[in-house]
Design a protein around this motif. Structure first.
Motif, PDB file in Angstrom:
ATOM      1  N   ALA A  51      -1.680 -42.580  -1.379  1.00 23.39           N
ATOM      2  CA  ALA A  51      -1.736 -42.171  -2.709  1.00 23.39           C
ATOM      3  C   ALA A  51      -1.357 -40.904  -3.339  1.00 23.39           C
ATOM      4  N   TYR A  52      -1.732 -39.750  -2.553  1.00 26.65           N
ATOM      5  CA  TYR A  52      -1.490 -38.500  -2.628  1.00 26.65           C
ATOM      6  C   TYR A  52      -0.011 -38.303  -2.385  1.00 26.65           C
ATOM      7  N   GLN A  53       0.816 -38.731  -1.226  1.00 26.85           N
ATOM      8  CA  GLN A  53       2.018 -38.801  -0.996  1.00 26.85           C
ATOM      9  C   GLN A  53       2.830 -39.410  -2.075  1.00 26.85           C
ATOM     10  N   ARG A  54       2.336 -40.618  -2.790  1.00 24.67           N
ATOM     11  CA  ARG A  54       3.237 -41.190  -3.625  1.00 24.67           C
ATOM     12  C   ARG A  54       3.220 -40.515  -4.957  1.00 24.67           C
ATOM     13  N   ALA A  55       2.122 -39.954  -5.285  1.00 28.20           N
ATOM     14  CA  ALA A  55       2.378 -39.036  -6.354  1.00 28.20           C
ATOM     15  C   ALA A  55       3.431 -37.722  -6.302  1.00 28.20           C
ATOM     16  N   GLN A  56       3.373 -37.322  -4.878  1.00 23.54           N
ATOM     17  CA  GLN A  56       4.335 -36.067  -4.797  1.00 23.54           C
ATOM     18  C   GLN A  56       5.841 -36.686  -4.702  1.00 23.54           C
ATOM     19  N   ILE A  57       6.075 -37.820  -3.963  1.00 22.39           N
ATOM     20  CA  ILE A  57       7.262 -38.215  -3.813  1.00 22.39           C
ATOM     21  C   ILE A  57       7.995 -38.837  -5.142  1.00 22.39           C
ATOM     22  N   MET A 257     -10.649 -41.238  -7.595  1.00 24.19           N
ATOM     23  CA  MET A 257      -9.867 -40.128  -7.155  1.00 24.19           C
ATOM     24  C   MET A 257      -8.568 -40.260  -7.847  1.00 24.19           C
ATOM     25  N   THR A 258      -8.135 -38.845  -8.164  1.00 24.52           N
ATOM     26  CA  THR A 258      -6.884 -38.945  -8.816  1.00 24.52           C
ATOM     27  C   THR A 258      -6.110 -37.816  -8.176  1.00 24.52           C
ATOM     28  N   PHE A 259      -4.565 -38.101  -8.228  1.00 29.66           N
ATOM     29  CA  PHE A 259      -3.657 -37.252  -7.686  1.00 29.66           C
ATOM     30  C   PHE A 259      -2.632 -36.892  -8.619  1.00 29.66           C
ATOM     31  N   ASN A 260      -2.455 -35.691  -9.096  1.00 24.24           N
ATOM     32  CA  ASN A 260      -1.420 -35.260 -10.007  1.00 24.24           C
ATOM     33  C   ASN A 260      -0.004 -34.737  -9.395  1.00 24.24           C
ATOM     34  N   VAL A 261       1.119 -34.555  -9.926  1.00 25.39           N
ATOM     35  CA  VAL A 261       2.339 -34.093  -9.410  1.00 25.39           C
ATOM     36  C   VAL A 261       2.041 -32.590  -9.021  1.00 25.39           C
ATOM     37  N   GLY A 262       2.234 -32.284  -7.923  1.00 26.93           N
ATOM     38  CA  GLY A 262       1.985 -30.916  -7.357  1.00 26.93           C
ATOM     39  C   GLY A 262       3.228 -30.113  -7.531  1.00 26.93           C
ATOM     40  N   LEU A 263       3.005 -28.773  -7.481  1.00 30.64           N
ATOM     41  CA  LEU A 263       4.118 -27.855  -7.694  1.00 30.64           C
ATOM     42  C   LEU A 263       4.938 -27.693  -6.257  1.00 30.64           C
ATOM     43  N   ASN A 264       6.221 -27.976  -6.358  1.00 34.03           N
ATOM     44  CA  ASN A 264       6.862 -28.069  -5.445  1.00 34.03           C
ATOM     45  C   ASN A 264       8.329 -27.364  -5.700  1.00 34.03           C
ATOM     46  N   SER A 270       2.907 -27.176  -2.624  1.00 29.57           N
ATOM     47  CA  SER A 270       2.188 -25.784  -2.197  1.00 29.57           C
ATOM     48  C   SER A 270       0.836 -26.303  -2.090  1.00 29.57           C
ATOM     49  N   GLY A 271       0.285 -25.884  -0.696  1.00 29.32           N
ATOM     50  CA  GLY A 271      -0.975 -25.852  -0.501  1.00 29.32           C
ATOM     51  C   GLY A 271      -1.788 -27.147  -0.955  1.00 29.32           C
ATOM     52  N   SER A 272      -3.000 -27.216  -1.785  1.00 31.32           N
ATOM     53  CA  SER A 272      -3.712 -28.534  -2.214  1.00 31.32           C
ATOM     54  C   SER A 272      -3.167 -28.665  -3.548  1.00 31.32           C
ATOM     55  N   SER A 273      -1.983 -28.106  -4.028  1.00 29.41           N
ATOM     56  CA  SER A 273      -1.642 -28.905  -5.253  1.00 29.41           C
ATOM     57  C   SER A 273      -1.475 -30.070  -5.549  1.00 29.41           C
ATOM     58  N   GLY A 274      -1.966 -30.483  -6.725  1.00 27.91           N
ATOM     59  CA  GLY A 274      -1.918 -32.301  -7.057  1.00 27.91           C
ATOM     60  C   GLY A 274      -3.385 -32.850  -6.670  1.00 27.91           C
ATOM     61  N   LEU A 275      -4.218 -31.875  -6.071  1.00 28.32           N
ATOM     62  CA  LEU A 275      -5.395 -32.637  -5.957  1.00 28.32           C
ATOM     63  C   LEU A 275      -6.368 -32.676  -7.133  1.00 28.32           C
ATOM     64  N   GLY A 276      -7.328 -33.796  -7.440  1.00 25.01           N
ATOM     65  CA  GLY A 276      -8.171 -33.501  -8.534  1.00 25.01           C
ATOM     66  C   GLY A 276      -9.293 -33.192  -8.084  1.00 25.01           C
ATOM     67  N   THR A 277     -10.331 -33.110  -8.927  1.00 30.87           N
ATOM     68  CA  THR A 277     -11.786 -32.691  -8.716  1.00 30.87           C
ATOM     69  C   THR A 277     -12.405 -33.251  -7.566  1.00 30.87           C
ATOM     70  N   ARG A 278     -12.099 -34.498  -7.232  1.00 32.49           N
ATOM     71  CA  ARG A 278     -12.932 -35.053  -6.306  1.00 32.49           C
ATOM     72  C   ARG A 278     -11.851 -34.972  -5.024  1.00 32.49           C
ATOM     73  N   THR A 279     -12.146 -34.684  -3.895  1.00 35.57           N
ATOM     74  CA  THR A 279     -11.299 -34.481  -2.732  1.00 35.57           C
ATOM     75  C   THR A 279     -11.433 -35.191  -1.583  1.00 35.57           C
ATOM     76  N   ALA A 280     -12.690 -36.105  -1.632  1.00 41.62           N
ATOM     77  CA  ALA A 280     -13.118 -36.812  -0.435  1.00 41.62           C
ATOM     78  C   ALA A 280     -13.810 -37.991  -0.892  1.00 41.62           C
ATOM     79  N   VAL A 281     -13.884 -38.952  -0.252  1.00 40.83           N
ATOM     80  CA  VAL A 281     -14.690 -40.194  -0.221  1.00 40.83           C
ATOM     81  C   VAL A 281     -15.625 -40.483   1.015  1.00 40.83           C
ATOM     82  N   THR A 282     -16.866 -40.634   0.688  1.00 43.24           N
ATOM     83  CA  THR A 282     -17.748 -40.754   1.895  1.00 43.24           C
ATOM     84  C   THR A 282     -17.938 -42.430   2.033  1.00 43.24           C
TER      85      THR A 282
END
Length: 310
Positions: A51-57, A257-264, A270-282
């Motif tokens: 999901a994270y990589q799909r947002a960036q690609i 969990m949400t993922f936005n378009v990060g700074l490229n 760059s870094g954790s750009s694109g991560l939402g407020t929740r970064t992990a699920v238990t």
């Protein structure tokens, strides 16, 4: 001459063999449980990372909905069966007109992706995500503001036909008086109003037909998306520790969990750009306690999708 074992020595040998057998069985079960837990976490990590990589690609926001579903309630002889489920969605387009059951997107060329109401063949097969296959439907997810998805506790999605429906609409043109398309000569002098019909500027726009709104109030300008991946955990593995005990109300949301378009800047995000407020699920595992009742015990958390794989 071989020495005969006494009864006491024989009992000792049998006891040692039984102890070793018990240790072996316990060790095997622990190893089996550890392998299962590792596999579950690997699958969850793969979904989150996808999901994270799909947002960036794709340069489009994505989101993951988590929930737990009770498949069987507990009775006198059996414990309940609960599974964790998740679905990843990607923003696909925006609704340009909401007219009752029909949701139009005049910029998406829906007729090129799905079977139309005036055709018996098309390029659509099973759709982007199954709704009710008996009715040839699919799920349509609202994915407008990511902050709304992060704050929600409900999985909201509409069921729409896999077939799209066309209708001729006349847009409001700014090149004529009162929105009427006007014919001009080479000097810009008005000749006459163009006759009604297709030559007046009517466009055939295709729409999704809503079969079940699912708690979503669609409006013009809202972004929609489709699921591109789904995950069902093995029996007894859930997201979070909350689950239903009654099959009449089997669903318990477990967050998003949400993922936005990060700074490229040309060399990756760059870094954790694109991560939402929740970064992990238990992930939790339901195991019997001393009284035989199931209790949720933590297995582990998903890893950071921005980090390199080990």
């Amino acid at each position: 001459m071989k020495k005969a074992f006494t009864l006491i020595e024989l009992l000792v040998v049998i006891g040692i063999m039984g102890l070793l057998g018990t240790v072996s069985v316990g060790g095997y079960r622990a190893m089996q449980r550890g392998m299962a837990e590792r596999g579950v976490l690997d699958n969850v990590n793969a979904l989150v990372r996808a999901a994270y990589q799909r947002a960036q690609i794709d340069r489009q926001p994505t989101a993951i909905y988590f929930w737990n579903e009770t498949l069987r309630a507990a009775d006198d002889d059996r414990t309940e069966i609960v599974v964790g489920k998740a679905v990843a969605i990607r923003r696909q387009g925006r609704i340009t007109r909401a007219d009752g059951q029909y949701l139009y997107d005049e910029f998406a060329d829906l007729n090129l992706s799905y079977q139309t109401d005036d055709s018996t063949s098309g390029s659509a097969s099973a759709g982007e995500g199954g709704g009710d296959s008996r009715k040839n439907t699919m799920y349509l997810y609202p994915i407008d503001r990511l902050s709304d998805i992060e704050d929600t506790t409900q999985l909201k999605r509409s069921i729409v036909d896999q077939k799209v429906y066309g209708k001729e609409l006349t847009p409001l043109y700014l090149s004529g008086e009162n929105g009427v398309l006007t014919a001009l000569d080479a000097n810009g002098t008005k000749l006459s109003d163009v006759p009604s019909g297709e030559t007046q500027g009517a466009l055939k726009v295709y729409a999704f037909k809503v079969e079940d709104a699912g708690g979503v109030t669609w409006q013009a300008g809202m972004a929609y998306g489709f699921e591109f991946a789904r995950l069902e955990l093995p029996h007894g593995y859930i997201f979070g520790s909350s689950y239903a005990t009654d099959v009449a109300d089997p669903i318990r949301p477990a967050g998003t969990m949400t993922f936005n378009v990060g700074l490229n800047q040309g060399n990756g995000v760059s870094g954790s750009s694109g991560l939402g407020t929740r970064t992990a699920v238990t992930v939790y595992s339901l195991r019997p306690d001393a009284s035989g009742n199931l209790v949720a015990r933590s297995v582990g958390q998903s890893s950071d999708p921005t980090k390199d794989l080990n």
